[in-house]
Write a protein that holds these residues in place. Structure first.
Motif, PDB file in Angstrom:
ATOM      1  N   GLU A  95       0.800  -1.234   0.127  1.00 35.57           N
ATOM      2  CA  GLU A  95       0.014  -0.061  -0.180  1.00 35.57           C
ATOM      3  C   GLU A  95       0.915   1.116  -0.075  1.00 35.57           C
ATOM      4  O   GLU A  95       0.502   2.097  -0.529  1.00 35.57           O
ATOM      5  N   THR A  96       2.091   1.197   0.428  1.00 35.77           N
ATOM      6  CA  THR A  96       2.929   2.547   0.640  1.00 35.77           C
ATOM      7  C   THR A  96       3.954   2.422  -0.274  1.00 35.77           C
ATOM      8  O   THR A  96       4.742   3.413  -0.407  1.00 35.77           O
ATOM      9  N   SER A  97       4.134   1.508  -1.396  1.00 34.28           N
ATOM     10  CA  SER A  97       5.038   1.490  -2.408  1.00 34.28           C
ATOM     11  C   SER A  97       4.668   2.714  -3.342  1.00 34.28           C
ATOM     12  O   SER A  97       3.512   2.852  -3.527  1.00 34.28           O
ATOM     13  N   PRO A  98       5.598   3.038  -4.298  1.00 35.35           N
ATOM     14  CA  PRO A  98       5.252   4.055  -5.266  1.00 35.35           C
ATOM     15  C   PRO A  98       4.226   3.285  -6.326  1.00 35.35           C
ATOM     16  O   PRO A  98       4.355   1.951  -6.337  1.00 35.35           O
ATOM     17  N   CYS A  99       3.168   3.624  -6.818  1.00 39.01           N
ATOM     18  CA  CYS A  99       2.222   2.953  -7.692  1.00 39.01           C
ATOM     19  C   CYS A  99       2.913   2.785  -8.914  1.00 39.01           C
ATOM     20  O   CYS A  99       3.654   3.565  -9.636  1.00 39.01           O
ATOM     21  N   PRO A 100       2.753   1.081  -9.332  1.00 38.83           N
ATOM     22  CA  PRO A 100       3.366   0.954 -10.627  1.00 38.83           C
ATOM     23  C   PRO A 100       2.694   1.717 -11.736  1.00 38.83           C
ATOM     24  O   PRO A 100       3.676   1.665 -12.808  1.00 38.83           O
ATOM     25  N   CYS A 101       1.756   2.193 -11.697  1.00 36.44           N
ATOM     26  CA  CYS A 101       1.275   3.160 -12.937  1.00 36.44           C
ATOM     27  C   CYS A 101       2.384   4.492 -13.376  1.00 36.44           C
ATOM     28  O   CYS A 101       2.058   5.009 -14.501  1.00 36.44           O
ATOM     29  N   GLY A 102       3.150   4.947 -12.547  1.00 35.22           N
ATOM     30  CA  GLY A 102       3.752   5.832 -12.536  1.00 35.22           C
ATOM     31  C   GLY A 102       3.490   7.231 -12.213  1.00 35.22           C
ATOM     32  O   GLY A 102       4.205   8.225 -12.184  1.00 35.22           O
ATOM     33  N   LEU A 103       2.209   7.350 -11.758  1.00 38.92           N
ATOM     34  CA  LEU A 103       1.878   8.494 -11.193  1.00 38.92           C
ATOM     35  C   LEU A 103       2.525   8.723  -9.733  1.00 38.92           C
ATOM     36  O   LEU A 103       2.936   7.905  -8.999  1.00 38.92           O
ATOM     37  N   GLU A 104       2.583   9.916  -9.446  1.00 36.19           N
ATOM     38  CA  GLU A 104       3.044  10.114  -8.226  1.00 36.19           C
ATOM     39  C   GLU A 104       2.372  10.230  -6.929  1.00 36.19           C
ATOM     40  O   GLU A 104       1.812  11.156  -6.297  1.00 36.19           O
ATOM     41  N   ALA A 105       2.278   8.964  -6.355  1.00 36.99           N
ATOM     42  CA  ALA A 105       1.372   8.529  -5.295  1.00 36.99           C
ATOM     43  C   ALA A 105       1.679   7.181  -4.946  1.00 36.99           C
ATOM     44  O   ALA A 105       2.354   6.429  -5.761  1.00 36.99           O
ATOM     45  N   THR A 106       1.242   7.025  -3.744  1.00 34.78           N
ATOM     46  CA  THR A 106       1.229   5.292  -3.361  1.00 34.78           C
ATOM     47  C   THR A 106       0.435   4.479  -4.148  1.00 34.78           C
ATOM     48  O   THR A 106      -0.620   4.867  -4.423  1.00 34.78           O
ATOM     49  N   CYS A 141      -3.533   5.419  -5.047  1.00 36.91           N
ATOM     50  CA  CYS A 141      -3.515   5.541  -6.441  1.00 36.91           C
ATOM     51  C   CYS A 141      -4.274   4.446  -7.116  1.00 36.91           C
ATOM     52  O   CYS A 141      -5.484   4.517  -6.770  1.00 36.91           O
ATOM     53  N   CYS A 142      -3.712   3.375  -7.623  1.00 38.13           N
ATOM     54  CA  CYS A 142      -4.573   2.218  -8.260  1.00 38.13           C
ATOM     55  C   CYS A 142      -5.175   1.142  -7.302  1.00 38.13           C
ATOM     56  O   CYS A 142      -5.975   0.575  -7.459  1.00 38.13           O
ATOM     57  N   GLY A 143      -4.624   1.297  -5.966  1.00 39.56           N
ATOM     58  CA  GLY A 143      -5.229   0.395  -5.041  1.00 39.56           C
ATOM     59  C   GLY A 143      -6.507   0.461  -4.596  1.00 39.56           C
ATOM     60  O   GLY A 143      -7.357  -0.310  -4.584  1.00 39.56           O
ATOM     61  N   ARG A 162      -6.832   6.830 -17.179  1.00 41.97           N
ATOM     62  CA  ARG A 162      -6.910   6.433 -15.733  1.00 41.97           C
ATOM     63  C   ARG A 162      -7.283   4.878 -15.706  1.00 41.97           C
ATOM     64  O   ARG A 162      -6.356   4.421 -14.722  1.00 41.97           O
ATOM     65  N   LEU A 163      -7.985   4.437 -16.531  1.00 37.75           N
ATOM     66  CA  LEU A 163      -8.286   2.984 -16.391  1.00 37.75           C
ATOM     67  C   LEU A 163      -7.161   2.142 -16.831  1.00 37.75           C
ATOM     68  O   LEU A 163      -6.741   1.008 -16.308  1.00 37.75           O
ATOM     69  N   MET A 164      -6.628   2.764 -18.069  1.00 40.68           N
ATOM     70  CA  MET A 164      -5.378   2.160 -18.559  1.00 40.68           C
ATOM     71  C   MET A 164      -4.145   2.119 -17.372  1.00 40.68           C
ATOM     72  O   MET A 164      -3.534   0.893 -17.374  1.00 40.68           O
ATOM     73  N   ARG A 165      -4.049   3.046 -16.913  1.00 42.09           N
ATOM     74  CA  ARG A 165      -2.994   3.076 -15.659  1.00 42.09           C
ATOM     75  C   ARG A 165      -3.028   2.071 -14.646  1.00 42.09           C
ATOM     76  O   ARG A 165      -2.306   1.195 -14.169  1.00 42.09           O
ATOM     77  N   SER A 166      -4.556   1.925 -14.468  1.00 36.97           N
ATOM     78  CA  SER A 166      -4.967   1.059 -13.262  1.00 36.97           C
ATOM     79  C   SER A 166      -4.812  -0.439 -13.645  1.00 36.97           C
ATOM     80  O   SER A 166      -4.533  -1.435 -12.890  1.00 36.97           O
ATOM     81  N   ARG A 167      -5.063  -0.705 -15.021  1.00 37.91           N
ATOM     82  CA  ARG A 167      -4.974  -2.126 -15.680  1.00 37.91           C
ATOM     83  C   ARG A 167      -3.406  -2.482 -15.529  1.00 37.91           C
ATOM     84  O   ARG A 167      -3.081  -3.670 -15.321  1.00 37.91           O
ATOM     85  N   TYR A 168      -2.560  -1.409 -15.885  1.00 36.02           N
ATOM     86  CA  TYR A 168      -1.190  -1.767 -15.938  1.00 36.02           C
ATOM     87  C   TYR A 168      -0.842  -2.158 -14.573  1.00 36.02           C
ATOM     88  O   TYR A 168       0.068  -3.136 -14.165  1.00 36.02           O
ATOM     89  N   SER A 169      -1.146  -1.523 -13.584  1.00 43.76           N
ATOM     90  CA  SER A 169      -0.873  -1.846 -11.996  1.00 43.76           C
ATOM     91  C   SER A 169      -1.359  -3.189 -11.902  1.00 43.76           C
ATOM     92  O   SER A 169      -0.724  -4.030 -10.983  1.00 43.76           O
ATOM     93  N   ALA A 170      -2.803  -3.401 -12.090  1.00 43.11           N
ATOM     94  CA  ALA A 170      -3.239  -4.771 -11.890  1.00 43.11           C
ATOM     95  C   ALA A 170      -2.418  -6.143 -12.491  1.00 43.11           C
ATOM     96  O   ALA A 170      -2.196  -6.932 -11.906  1.00 43.11           O
ATOM     97  N   PHE A 171      -1.861  -5.673 -13.811  1.00 48.65           N
ATOM     98  CA  PHE A 171      -0.938  -6.779 -14.223  1.00 48.65           C
ATOM     99  C   PHE A 171       0.270  -6.897 -13.460  1.00 48.65           C
ATOM    100  O   PHE A 171       0.685  -7.917 -13.162  1.00 48.65           O
ATOM    101  N   ALA A 172       0.928  -5.633 -13.016  1.00 48.49           N
ATOM    102  CA  ALA A 172       2.002  -5.762 -11.969  1.00 48.49           C
ATOM    103  C   ALA A 172       1.955  -6.153 -10.704  1.00 48.49           C
ATOM    104  O   ALA A 172       2.635  -6.976  -9.979  1.00 48.49           O
ATOM    105  N   VAL A 173       0.795  -6.111 -10.121  1.00 42.29           N
ATOM    106  CA  VAL A 173       0.544  -6.823  -8.815  1.00 42.29           C
ATOM    107  C   VAL A 173      -0.215  -8.245  -9.064  1.00 42.29           C
ATOM    108  O   VAL A 173      -0.908  -8.645  -7.828  1.00 42.29           O
ATOM    109  N   HIS A 174      -0.901  -8.771 -10.100  1.00 42.88           N
ATOM    110  CA  HIS A 174      -1.276  -9.870 -10.510  1.00 42.88           C
ATOM    111  C   HIS A 174      -2.785  -9.907  -9.849  1.00 42.88           C
ATOM    112  O   HIS A 174      -3.269 -10.874  -9.238  1.00 42.88           O
TER     113      HIS A 174
END
Length: 140
Positions: A16-27, A31-33, A47-59
């Motif tokens: 939860e406190t990691s930098p967001c994988p989507c690249g925006l400046e937030a945890t 952000c995507c969590g 915004r959906l594209m970024r959150s989907r990328y993050s979803a791939f990153a966190v499975h």
């Protein structure tokens, strides 16, 4: 895309406190969590594209399936446990704002597999279903 008897892939080491994988400046949690947990929805196609990328990153297969258009959604997601998503570049977007019903987002997603770097380039199509943005497919 799926292997029925494969072991469950280990999620990426994102907290939860990691930098967001989507690249925006937030945890990730701020952000995507929130989108992955369903406490917020994506206001734009980007915004959906970024959150989907993050979803791939966190499975997060459940989020990916929930945000995939019903006409193109696979039955399940099979993550490659050797693949690690490392960076997302948004190259452009057309429409996809809160005032549109459709939009596209062109991106390049960077990854490593067994230490070898690679990238995936796509121009993705998004649409609203029941007011929520969903991924439709890649523009040919």
């Amino acid at each position: 895309m799926s292997r029925k008897n494969s072991p469950r892939p280990r999620p990426a080491a994102v907290t939860e406190t990691s930098p967001c994988p989507c690249g925006l400046e937030a945890t990730y949690g701020d952000c995507c969590g929130g989108l992955h947990r369903g406490t917020r929805t994506a206001s734009t196609a980007e915004r959906l594209m970024r959150s989907r990328y993050s979803a791939f990153a966190v499975h997060d297969a459940a989020y990916l399936l929930r945000t995939w258009h019903p006409s193109t959604r696979p039955e399940e997601i099979d993550f490659d446990p050797r693949l690690r998503w490392t960076r997302l570049e948004i190259l452009g977007a057309t429409d996809g704002t809160p005032f549109h019903a459709e939009g596209t987002v062109e991106f390049r997603a960077h990854y490593t597999v067994r230490g070898e770097a690679g990238s995936q380039h796509e121009n993705s199509r998004f649409a609203r279903v029941d007011g929520a943005w969903v991924y439709v497919d890649a523009v040919e």
